[in-house]
Design a protein around this motif. Structure first.
Motif, PDB file in Angstrom:
ATOM      1  N   GLN A 115      47.705  48.843  30.173  1.00 27.83           N
ATOM      2  CA  GLN A 115      48.362  47.874  31.049  1.00 27.83           C
ATOM      3  C   GLN A 115      49.129  48.645  32.128  1.00 27.83           C
ATOM      4  O   GLN A 115      50.112  49.313  31.826  1.00 27.83           O
ATOM      5  N   TYR A 125      51.735  49.104  34.268  1.00 29.99           N
ATOM      6  CA  TYR A 125      53.040  48.524  34.588  1.00 29.99           C
ATOM      7  C   TYR A 125      53.598  49.166  35.862  1.00 29.99           C
ATOM      8  O   TYR A 125      53.782  50.376  35.928  1.00 29.99           O
ATOM      9  N   ARG A 172      44.927  43.313  38.690  1.00 28.68           N
ATOM     10  CA  ARG A 172      44.996  44.349  37.660  1.00 28.68           C
ATOM     11  C   ARG A 172      44.272  45.623  38.108  1.00 28.68           C
ATOM     12  O   ARG A 172      44.765  46.727  37.931  1.00 28.68           O
TER      13      ARG A 172
END
Length: 240
Positions: A82, A84, A135
């Motif tokens: 992920q 971040y 993303r």
């Protein structure tokens, strides 16, 4: 030239899960994949390699020093599953902030940031807030930060999750380009297709143990039998 060496690496959790007696090495110019189903121990391995977890047993050397050592911190870039980012910083600001954390020279920093964004085909998003990026775009910002960091070893944890097909193809090509420049990549994944498209070698992991190390076939006619061997060793699992 050997860049990373792992010997007898073990990390066990209270519930008994973890990894046991992993040993392998990575050379400069090589893309090595760690392939296995969810829960096989891939993320635990990544966290030990990057110094986030302290192993119960074993040794890890990256360019001659252990994870977390000052000599290693700049050379290793972790691209997590992920990506971040600070949502209120622009893409360029986030990379500049990261670069200062690695004590990069401020001279020509803005130019280096732009060049890095251009390398990952994101220069048009330089002034866009990270919170507004997709993303795949966020992942490219992280990669651009690693470029400015001057990383030698790229460690990616499940990098294809949530990416569309063009983004997966771009990432595969980008990793190959970086290793052609003398860097190395270690990619944790459960995607057999990405391994076939990208990696030079694959480490098969299941239930915390390395089953086998295999060279990845370069020719289509060899891939069918190779797939059968992988599935025989690891069992069936979802490739999504």
């Amino acid at each position: 030239m050997q860049l990373m060496q792992v010997q007898d690496l073990s990390k066990c959790y209270r519930n008994g899960d973890g990894i046991e007696h992993l040993s392998f090495s990575i050379q400069r110019g090589e893309i090595v994949a760690l392939l296995g189903p969810n829960g096989a121990g891939k993320t635990t391995t990544i966290r030990c390699l990057t110094g986030l977890y302290k192993p119960d047993k074993g040794n890890i050397l990256i360019d001659g020093s252990p994870p977390g050592h000052v000599n290693v911190q700049k050379k290793v870039a972790l691209i997590p599953d992920q990506p971040y980012l600070y949502p209120t910083l622009t893409a360029a600001e986030h990379i500049q902030f990261r670069a200062r954390g690695f004590h990069q020279d401020k001279k020509d920093l803005k130019e280096r940031v732009y060049d890095a964004l251009k390398e990952v085909h994101l220069e048009e998003k330089a002034d866009e807030l990270c919170g507004q990026l997709s993303r795949g775009q966020k992942q490219r910002v992280v990669l651009a930060g690693a470029i400015v960091q001057d990383a030698l070893l790229y460690i990616l944890d499940e990098p294809t999750v949530g990416l569309d097909i063009p983004s997966k193809q771009w990432l595969s090509n980008w990793l190959k380009a970086k290793t052609d420049q003398g860097c190395a990549a270690f990619v944790s994944t459960h995607s057999l297709e990405f391994v076939l498209e990208t990696a030079d070698r694959v480490l098969l992991i299941r239930d915390g143990e390395l089953m086998k190390s295999l060279s990845v076939p370069q020719f289509k006619e060899e891939q069918s039998e190779w797939r059968k061997e992988v599935i025989r060793l690891l069992g069936e699992w979802s490739d999504e």
